[in-house]
Structure formats: C-alpha cells, structure tokens
Write a protein that holds these residues in place. Structure first.
Motif, PDB file in Angstrom:
ATOM      1  N   LEU A  65      34.960  40.721 -78.111  1.00 26.17           N
ATOM      2  CA  LEU A  65      36.156  41.162 -77.402  1.00 26.17           C
ATOM      3  C   LEU A  65      36.541  40.187 -76.288  1.00 26.17           C
ATOM      4  N   LEU A  66      35.564  39.525 -75.693  1.00 23.92           N
ATOM      5  CA  LEU A  66      35.886  38.491 -74.709  1.00 23.92           C
ATOM      6  C   LEU A  66      36.607  37.319 -75.371  1.00 23.92           C
ATOM      7  N   TYR A  67      36.142  36.934 -76.548  1.00 22.03           N
ATOM      8  CA  TYR A  67      36.837  35.865 -77.276  1.00 22.03           C
ATOM      9  C   TYR A  67      38.251  36.287 -77.649  1.00 22.03           C
ATOM     10  N   MET A  68      38.419  37.530 -78.060  1.00 20.71           N
ATOM     11  CA  MET A  68      39.750  38.003 -78.427  1.00 20.71           C
ATOM     12  C   MET A  68      40.678  38.041 -77.218  1.00 20.71           C
ATOM     13  N   ALA A  69      40.149  38.424 -76.057  1.00 18.47           N
ATOM     14  CA  ALA A  69      40.962  38.452 -74.838  1.00 18.47           C
ATOM     15  C   ALA A  69      41.401  37.038 -74.462  1.00 18.47           C
ATOM     16  N   ASP A  70      40.475  36.095 -74.533  1.00 19.73           N
ATOM     17  CA  ASP A  70      40.832  34.696 -74.267  1.00 19.73           C
ATOM     18  C   ASP A  70      41.921  34.225 -75.223  1.00 19.73           C
ATOM     19  N   GLY A 103      31.237  36.895 -86.785  1.00 21.48           N
ATOM     20  CA  GLY A 103      31.292  37.582 -88.069  1.00 21.48           C
ATOM     21  C   GLY A 103      30.083  37.311 -88.938  1.00 21.48           C
ATOM     22  N   TYR A 104      29.813  36.026 -89.190  1.00 17.81           N
ATOM     23  CA  TYR A 104      28.704  35.655 -90.065  1.00 17.81           C
ATOM     24  C   TYR A 104      27.371  35.601 -89.309  1.00 17.81           C
ATOM     25  N   GLY A 107      26.467  38.852 -87.451  1.00 15.91           N
ATOM     26  CA  GLY A 107      26.355  39.966 -88.378  1.00 15.91           C
ATOM     27  C   GLY A 107      27.388  41.052 -88.217  1.00 15.91           C
ATOM     28  N   LEU A 108      28.490  40.771 -87.508  1.00 15.65           N
ATOM     29  CA  LEU A 108      29.530  41.793 -87.345  1.00 15.65           C
ATOM     30  C   LEU A 108      30.415  41.917 -88.580  1.00 15.65           C
ATOM     31  N   GLY A 109      30.328  40.968 -89.494  1.00 17.83           N
ATOM     32  CA  GLY A 109      31.153  41.001 -90.694  1.00 17.83           C
ATOM     33  C   GLY A 109      32.560  40.491 -90.407  1.00 17.83           C
ATOM     34  N   THR A 110      33.296  40.195 -91.460  1.00 17.50           N
ATOM     35  CA  THR A 110      34.627  39.614 -91.280  1.00 17.50           C
ATOM     36  C   THR A 110      35.742  40.648 -91.335  1.00 17.50           C
ATOM     37  N   ASP A 111      35.496  41.820 -91.891  1.00 17.08           N
ATOM     38  CA  ASP A 111      36.568  42.818 -92.028  1.00 17.08           C
ATOM     39  C   ASP A 111      37.081  43.277 -90.667  1.00 17.08           C
ATOM     40  N   LEU A 112      36.158  43.646 -89.768  1.00 19.70           N
ATOM     41  CA  LEU A 112      36.549  44.099 -88.434  1.00 19.70           C
ATOM     42  C   LEU A 112      37.303  43.000 -87.698  1.00 19.70           C
ATOM     43  N   LEU A 113      36.803  41.788 -87.762  1.00 18.57           N
ATOM     44  CA  LEU A 113      37.426  40.688 -87.041  1.00 18.57           C
ATOM     45  C   LEU A 113      38.823  40.396 -87.577  1.00 18.57           C
ATOM     46  N   THR A 114      38.960  40.457 -88.894  1.00 25.34           N
ATOM     47  CA  THR A 114      40.271  40.204 -89.494  1.00 25.34           C
ATOM     48  C   THR A 114      41.273  41.277 -89.100  1.00 25.34           C
ATOM     49  N   LEU A 116      41.230  43.036 -86.326  1.00 23.42           N
ATOM     50  CA  LEU A 116      41.578  42.796 -84.929  1.00 23.42           C
ATOM     51  C   LEU A 116      42.569  41.652 -84.794  1.00 23.42           C
ATOM     52  N   HIS A 117      42.353  40.608 -85.566  1.00 23.08           N
ATOM     53  CA  HIS A 117      43.243  39.440 -85.507  1.00 23.08           C
ATOM     54  C   HIS A 117      44.667  39.829 -85.911  1.00 23.08           C
ATOM     55  N   LYS A 118      44.780  40.660 -86.935  1.00 22.44           N
ATOM     56  CA  LYS A 118      46.105  41.108 -87.369  1.00 22.44           C
ATOM     57  C   LYS A 118      46.735  42.041 -86.346  1.00 22.44           C
ATOM     58  N   LEU A 119      45.925  42.918 -85.771  1.00 28.36           N
ATOM     59  CA  LEU A 119      46.438  43.919 -84.832  1.00 28.36           C
ATOM     60  C   LEU A 119      46.851  43.290 -83.503  1.00 28.36           C
ATOM     61  N   VAL A 120      45.995  42.443 -82.958  1.00 28.96           N
ATOM     62  CA  VAL A 120      46.212  41.911 -81.613  1.00 28.96           C
ATOM     63  C   VAL A 120      47.046  40.627 -81.626  1.00 28.96           C
ATOM     64  N   LEU A 121      46.873  39.802 -82.650  1.00 28.71           N
ATOM     65  CA  LEU A 121      47.467  38.466 -82.636  1.00 28.71           C
ATOM     66  C   LEU A 121      48.450  38.233 -83.776  1.00 28.71           C
ATOM     67  N   ASP A 122      48.848  39.301 -84.464  1.00 26.11           N
ATOM     68  CA  ASP A 122      49.844  39.199 -85.545  1.00 26.11           C
ATOM     69  C   ASP A 122      49.424  38.221 -86.637  1.00 26.11           C
ATOM     70  N   ASP A 123      48.101  38.056 -86.803  1.00 23.46           N
ATOM     71  CA  ASP A 123      47.562  37.202 -87.863  1.00 23.46           C
ATOM     72  C   ASP A 123      48.096  35.770 -87.768  1.00 23.46           C
ATOM     73  N   PHE A 124      48.260  35.266 -86.553  1.00 26.55           N
ATOM     74  CA  PHE A 124      48.753  33.899 -86.348  1.00 26.55           C
ATOM     75  C   PHE A 124      47.724  32.912 -86.876  1.00 26.55           C
ATOM     76  N   THR A 125      48.114  32.110 -87.866  1.00 30.46           N
ATOM     77  CA  THR A 125      47.183  31.294 -88.641  1.00 30.46           C
ATOM     78  C   THR A 125      47.521  29.814 -88.514  1.00 30.46           C
ATOM     79  N   PRO A 126      46.520  28.935 -88.433  1.00 37.09           N
ATOM     80  CA  PRO A 126      46.803  27.495 -88.379  1.00 37.09           C
ATOM     81  C   PRO A 126      47.473  26.993 -89.659  1.00 37.09           C
ATOM     82  N   ASP A 127      48.224  25.923 -89.522  1.00 37.42           N
ATOM     83  CA  ASP A 127      48.781  25.247 -90.692  1.00 37.42           C
ATOM     84  C   ASP A 127      47.710  24.413 -91.392  1.00 37.42           C
ATOM     85  N   LEU A 128      46.774  23.898 -90.615  1.00 36.31           N
ATOM     86  CA  LEU A 128      45.704  23.057 -91.143  1.00 36.31           C
ATOM     87  C   LEU A 128      44.469  23.249 -90.286  1.00 36.31           C
TER      88      LEU A 128
END
Length: 216
Positions: A65-70, A103-104, A107-114, A116-128
């Motif tokens: 959650l600290l990483y997500m806040a940053d 995630g890996y 051991g938190l897994g990737t589903d929860l993190l994904t 959160l990324h969609k909810l908080v950050l609108d799934d903003f994804t790099p081009d590369l």
C-alpha cells in the motif's frame, strides 16, 4: 510515451536509463526522467520508509500500500501531465516491480495487485518495458560493491539485505511477466558491460520508435 525500466538490484537500471535519456534527447524528443518510489515530495518520504533496512519486517500488505500511495502521487503529479503534453517519460521501476517483488516474491499474488492497479490508477500501462535481466548473485554482488564504495547509500539497502532466494523469486516473477506480456516487454541481457547493454537498449528503442503507435 511512457517507457519503464525494470530489473533486480544491481541490474544497471539507473545507469542505463540515463543513457537512454541522452539517446532520446539527441533525437530532439523532450524527455522526463523519473523513478519509483520517491519522485515527489510525498514519494521521497515514502521511499525513506520503504528502503530503510531498519524496516525489514514491515508487513507485505503495508509495503504494497505504501508503493501504491507513492505511485498514485507520482502518476498524478509527474507521469500523466508529462505524457499528456507529448513528452517521453522514462521511469526507473513501475507497477511491474510491485508485481515482481510483492506479488511473486512476497507471495501476495498478482490478482489483488492487478485489481488495485485498475481501481486506483485506471490501469495506466507503459508503452514499452525494458527488463534488464541477469542472475541475482551477479546483481547483488554489483549492488554491494557500489554500496561499499559509497556510490549508493547504505540507508536504502532493505531489499539488498534480503536472502538470495528472495531475489531469485523476483527474477522469476519478472521473466513470467515478460512471457505474459510479450508485446510490451523487451528482455535485455544485463550481464555484459555498461556499453554493451547501452548499445542493445538503443537498438531496442530505435526499433520501437519506428513502429510506435500514438497513445490514445
């Protein structure tokens, strides 16, 4: 355009992202160089907590959650405005680092993190995404030599202090992400000299820019 650099400790991201910025600037592209965590005033305070070796036993969910806040502050204040104005943003670590480390490896897994990324950050994804890959024992050896030489601060060694097995899980996580998202990832062998890695990255960037579709 949003380009991220990923890799384990000692993979050379900080050096290579500066080389990439120089390369792109020489083509008259306006470049913003940034990093996670710690690119904003709030982020720098969060970074001090996250990387301090005294906080080794922080709960993995609190760490996440600290990483997500940053990241929320970083995207809102730095990345989105720069990309929106037509600049090329080069970022040292982004969401893939959270997937690999929390995630890996944690051991938190990737589903929860994904989610959160969609909810908080609108799934903003790099081009590369450039993944600088090398065996953890080589990367950690490099990192500790830099720390001992004073080239990196000992106040930010919480992850370098983790066991080798942890870094092996991080690397495996990164490589799995690269397999899952081959359209976005480019794997770069980071075990060579800085100049050899720089040449490889410049070739990757040149090839990508030739076919880059504008961000909607």
């Amino acid at each position: 355009m949003f380009i991220t650099f990923e890799g384990i400790e000692g993979s050379g991201k900080t050096t290579q992202i500066r080389f990439a910025a120089e390369f792109l600037s020489a083509t008259n592209r306006p470049v913003v160089l940034t990093r996670e965590p710690g690119a904003t005033d709030v982020g720098r305070r969060i970074r001090a907590i996250l990387l301090d070796p005294a906080h080794r036993n922080i709960d993995p969910r609190a760490e996440l959650l600290l990483y997500m806040a940053d990241r929320a502050d970083h995207l809102g204040r730095v990345v989105r405005p720069a990309v929106g104005s037509g600049k090329t943003v080069l970022c040292d670590r982004y969401f893939d680092a959270t997937l690999a480390y929390q995630g890996y490896a944690r051991g938190l897994g990737t589903d929860l993190l994904t989610r959160l990324h969609k909810l908080v950050l609108d799934d903003f994804t790099p081009d590369l995404t450039l993944l600088l890959d090398l065996p953890p024992e080589i990367g950690l050896g490099r990192a500790w030599r830099q720390i001992d030489a004073g080239e990196r601060t000992a106040a930010e060694t919480r992850f370098e202090s983790e066991a080798l097995r942890f870094h092996e899980r991080v690397r495996a996580g990164y490589l799995d992400l690269a397999r899952r998202f081959p359209g976005r990832f480019r794997i770069v062998d980071a075990a060579g000299t800085p100049d050899a890695v720089r040449e490889t990255i410049q070739k990757v960037l040149s090839d990508f820019l030739e076919s880059y579709p504008p961000r909607p």
